[in-house]
Motif scaffolding. Structure first.
Motif, PDB file in Angstrom:
ATOM      1  N   ALA A 105       9.511  65.283  21.080  1.00  0.00           N
ATOM      2  CA  ALA A 105      10.271  66.402  20.533  1.00  0.00           C
ATOM      3  C   ALA A 105      11.767  66.227  20.756  1.00  0.00           C
ATOM      4  N   VAL A 106      12.163  65.794  21.951  1.00  0.00           N
ATOM      5  CA  VAL A 106      13.588  65.636  22.249  1.00  0.00           C
ATOM      6  C   VAL A 106      14.177  64.476  21.454  1.00  0.00           C
ATOM      7  N   ALA A 107      13.410  63.408  21.238  1.00  0.00           N
ATOM      8  CA  ALA A 107      13.900  62.283  20.444  1.00  0.00           C
ATOM      9  C   ALA A 107      14.245  62.712  19.024  1.00  0.00           C
ATOM     10  N   VAL A 108      13.472  63.641  18.475  1.00  0.00           N
ATOM     11  CA  VAL A 108      13.766  64.167  17.135  1.00  0.00           C
ATOM     12  C   VAL A 108      14.942  65.126  17.188  1.00  0.00           C
ATOM     13  N   ALA A 109      14.936  66.028  18.170  1.00  0.00           N
ATOM     14  CA  ALA A 109      16.002  67.032  18.262  1.00  0.00           C
ATOM     15  C   ALA A 109      17.372  66.397  18.462  1.00  0.00           C
ATOM     16  N   LEU A 110      17.423  65.264  19.187  1.00  0.00           N
ATOM     17  CA  LEU A 110      18.694  64.576  19.426  1.00  0.00           C
ATOM     18  C   LEU A 110      19.021  63.546  18.354  1.00  0.00           C
ATOM     19  N   SER A 111      18.213  63.524  17.295  1.00  0.00           N
ATOM     20  CA  SER A 111      18.439  62.626  16.142  1.00  0.00           C
ATOM     21  C   SER A 111      18.349  61.145  16.512  1.00  0.00           C
ATOM     22  N   PHE A 112      17.574  60.819  17.548  1.00  0.00           N
ATOM     23  CA  PHE A 112      17.313  59.409  17.824  1.00  0.00           C
ATOM     24  C   PHE A 112      16.415  58.833  16.732  1.00  0.00           C
ATOM     25  N   VAL A 113      15.496  59.659  16.241  1.00  0.00           N
ATOM     26  CA  VAL A 113      14.541  59.244  15.209  1.00  0.00           C
ATOM     27  C   VAL A 113      14.442  60.354  14.170  1.00  0.00           C
ATOM     28  N   ASP A 114      13.814  60.012  13.037  1.00  0.00           N
ATOM     29  CA  ASP A 114      13.613  61.013  11.985  1.00  0.00           C
ATOM     30  C   ASP A 114      12.390  61.873  12.258  1.00  0.00           C
ATOM     31  N   ILE A 115      11.328  61.227  12.726  1.00  0.00           N
ATOM     32  CA  ILE A 115      10.094  61.928  13.051  1.00  0.00           C
ATOM     33  C   ILE A 115       9.532  61.331  14.337  1.00  0.00           C
ATOM     34  N   ALA A 116       8.598  62.037  14.943  1.00  0.00           N
ATOM     35  CA  ALA A 116       7.931  61.504  16.126  1.00  0.00           C
ATOM     36  C   ALA A 116       6.494  61.981  16.126  1.00  0.00           C
ATOM     37  N   LEU A 117       5.617  61.161  16.682  1.00  0.00           N
ATOM     38  CA  LEU A 117       4.219  61.533  16.818  1.00  0.00           C
ATOM     39  C   LEU A 117       3.993  62.135  18.197  1.00  0.00           C
ATOM     40  N   GLY A 118       3.219  63.198  18.227  1.00  0.00           N
ATOM     41  CA  GLY A 118       2.758  63.781  19.465  1.00  0.00           C
ATOM     42  C   GLY A 118       1.264  63.982  19.370  1.00  0.00           C
ATOM     43  N   THR A 119       0.702  64.621  20.367  1.00  0.00           N
ATOM     44  CA  THR A 119      -0.674  65.074  20.276  1.00  0.00           C
ATOM     45  C   THR A 119      -0.704  66.534  20.685  1.00  0.00           C
ATOM     46  N   ASP A 120      -1.753  67.231  20.271  1.00  0.00           N
ATOM     47  CA  ASP A 120      -1.839  68.659  20.524  1.00  0.00           C
ATOM     48  C   ASP A 120      -3.287  69.034  20.808  1.00  0.00           C
ATOM     49  N   THR A 121      -3.523  69.537  22.002  1.00  0.00           N
ATOM     50  CA  THR A 121      -4.814  70.082  22.380  1.00  0.00           C
ATOM     51  C   THR A 121      -4.686  71.570  22.656  1.00  0.00           C
ATOM     52  N   ALA A 122      -3.638  71.931  23.380  1.00  0.00           N
ATOM     53  CA  ALA A 122      -3.412  73.327  23.752  1.00  0.00           C
ATOM     54  C   ALA A 122      -2.117  73.892  23.183  1.00  0.00           C
TER      55      ALA A 122
END
Length: 568
Positions: A142-159
């Motif tokens: 999330a921070v990599a996207v917010a700081l414009s290091f990348v355009d998108i980022a993959l995460g995972t979500d369980t909760a």
């Protein structure tokens, strides 16, 4: 994606931003720039040759519980690290479409947490304020996207790991329906309900990435094919929680949420209040019931066999949570599964006929110090609105909705499985809409607070008068401002008046931040105009009007300010 910027230029700019930001805790592994530049040159050459690559040059960061060939997968635990031979299908499909992976990002260890601090690689600090948490478990992504290091980022979500950090960093968090994207090549947290998610600053790009990853891979036995659902109705119904389920939010968040609700209503959406108690009760089962044993099944053996590493490679809080599943029996699991299904049915009945449920994404934004003082309690507050989604088979989309006290505020749309595209369509009404707001005092043209409207992107629309059912009072504030109230037309002694004002038009993103910044006793409500239409407008809380002079006879604030000149 940047227009007319080559993949090579984007990579160079990204590494410059990463170096300048000095945020090493975001990354667990960052690829060497020459290696990535070589990949970018190949992408540019393929595009120049006419190859169609829908994600050409899109820069990607990958949460380090998802396999990327050539980089170790650690799941946030150095002792757990292994070297995958191939990309996870989610990563491989993005790369096949032209995306370029820069590296692997930090996370709450074994994807267990919503705070972003449970990692031996360091706590990931918030993109806006380094003393605040980033949210987890997909913190680095999330921070990599917010700081414009990348355009998108993959995460995972369980909760909620793909949504909570999106809210706390002011970006989009796209959680697809369970089973649409293969979880092959993902270190499991709760295998049956894990989801690969996308973070993005642009919703369209994020949705494109999510759809690119969909489809069977021949390995994941839980894969599903998306059902085609009709588009939104012209005037869809959206559910919101009843007031008691909004209690306990951070200061200003209830008001910010109501501002978003007003924006949706102004766009033609019908708002209905729903008692979401069954959904929230189901959410508690994720950690408070036998379902936590699925986390034990995922990595419990590893933690037990490496107990001597707790406190170094293994985070103590994570070890406690994962180990907590040992106390449950198969009988507990079947009982909780029955309970969950009954709660799910009750929730579905409550939401029947609505396009989605709109809630805040989370409940507060603690500091790093607050989480350190109470790691489990602080974390538990974060997942009130997110924990039930995967358990009960809902799609969900977190979206930015302005700021409160200088911090990002986010809301979330949640709907039954396969509603992913409809959620994006509904989200655009919040993000792209324009909202009219009536002002009758210090925000009028030429008045001392008018700059707040223009700063939020507002523009003057028209001069108006309210219906003759309001009273105006002079409040003892600095700067001076009036308070507008609707009269009780059922009372003989209550006589209303038409009050002069102005309608200003604000972009949706500006409306949210503007409303969130309103000081007490001002509130936003629906105000009826002289022509019978209604708009959002300033009202004052009744307690603020006690003892305040009634100036309705002047017909408006500007006329009241000119009273001395008129007398002369």
């Amino acid at each position: 994606m940047s227009v007319n910027v080559s993949a090579v230029e984007k990579v160079q700019q990204a590494y410059e931003r990463i170096a300048a930001a000095d945020r090493p805790e975001v990354w667990i592994a960052l690829r060497e720039e020459p290696e990535v530049l070589a990949e970018a040159r190949d992408i540019d050459a393929r595009v120049a040759a006419g190859e169609r690559l829908p994600l050409a040059g899109v820069l990607v960061a990958v949460k380090d519980n998802i396999d990327v060939a050539g980089l170790a997968t650690t799941a946030g635990c150095p002792a757990f690290a292994f070297a995958p031979e191939v990309d996870a299908p989610s990563v491989a499909r993005l790369r096949a479409a032209g995306a370029i992976v820069l590296g692997k990002t930090n996370l709450d260890q074994f994807a267990t947490g919503l705070v972003g601090t449970r990692s031996p690689y360091g706590a990931v600090r918030n993109a806006w304020r380094p003393d605040r948490i980033s949210g987890g478990s997909s913190s680095g992504s999330a921070v990599a996207v917010a700081l414009s290091f990348v355009d998108i980022a993959l995460g995972t979500d369980t909760a909620g790991s793909g949504r909570v950090p999106a809210a706390l960093n002011g970006i989009f968090g796209i959680k697809p329906t369970v089973g649409l994207v293969p979880t092959t090549g993902v270190v499991p947290a709760c295998w049956s309900i894990d989801v690969v998610t996308v973070f993005a600053r642009d919703l369209g790009l994020g949705r494109l990435a999510a759809e690119t990853m969909e489809g069977a891979d021949g390995i994941d036995p839980l894969i599903r094919v998306a059902e085609a659902l009709p588009g939104l109705e012209p005037a869809p119904r959206v559910a919101i929680p009843t007031p008691e389920h909004l209690e306990g939010l951070a200061p200003g968040w209830v008001e910010a949420f109501r501002g978003v609700v007003d924006r949706l209503a102004a766009s033609g959406v019908e708002i209905v209040e729903v008692d979401i108690a069954p959904l929230l009760e189901g959410a508690v089962l994720l950690y408070g019931g036998a379902f936590v044993a699925e986390r034990t099944a995922a990595v419990g053996d590893f933690i037990r066999e490496n107990a001597d590493l707790v406190g170094s490679d293994i985070d103590p809080t994570v070890a406690t949570i994962v180990g907590g599943g040992e106390k449950f029996t198969a009988v507990d699991a079947f009982r909780d599964r029955e309970r969950l299904r009954r709660l799910g049915l009750a929730g579905a009945r409550l939401l029947e006929g609505t396009a989605a449920l709109l809630t805040p994404t989370t409940t507060w934004h603690p500091t790093l110090t607050e989480v350190a003082a109470d790691p489990i309690g602080a974390n538990a507050r974060m997942g009130r609105y997110t924990n039930f989604a995967n358990l009960l088979d809902y799609a969900s989309l977190a979206l930015p909705a302005g700021t409160v006290d200088g911090f990002p505020f986010g809301v979330m749309l949640t709907a039954p499985a396969f509603s992913d595209r409809r959620l994006a369509e509904l989200a655009r009404r919040i993000v792209d809409a324009e909202i009219d707001i009536l002002v009758v005092g210090a925000h009028l043209t030429g008045q001392p607070l008018n700059h707040q409207l223009t700063a939020a992107g507002g523009r003057f629309s028209r001069a108006v008068r309210t219906a003759a059912s309001y009273r105006l009072h002079a409040l003892p504030t600095v700067p001076p401002k009036p308070g507008l109230r609707r009269v009780d037309e059922g009372r003989v002694e209550a006589r209303g008046a038409a009050i002069a004002g102005e309608v200003w038009t604000l972009p949706a993103h500006g409306f949210g931040s503007f409303v969130a910044a309103l000081p007490q006793p001002m509130t936003i409500g629906r105000v009826t105009l002289e022509d019978g239409s209604s708009v959002a407008g300033f009202l004052a809380e009744p307690v603020a009007l006690e003892g305040a002079a009634d100036i309705s006879a002047y017909g408006g604030w500007l006329a009241y300010l000119r009273r001395d000149q008129s007398a002369e």
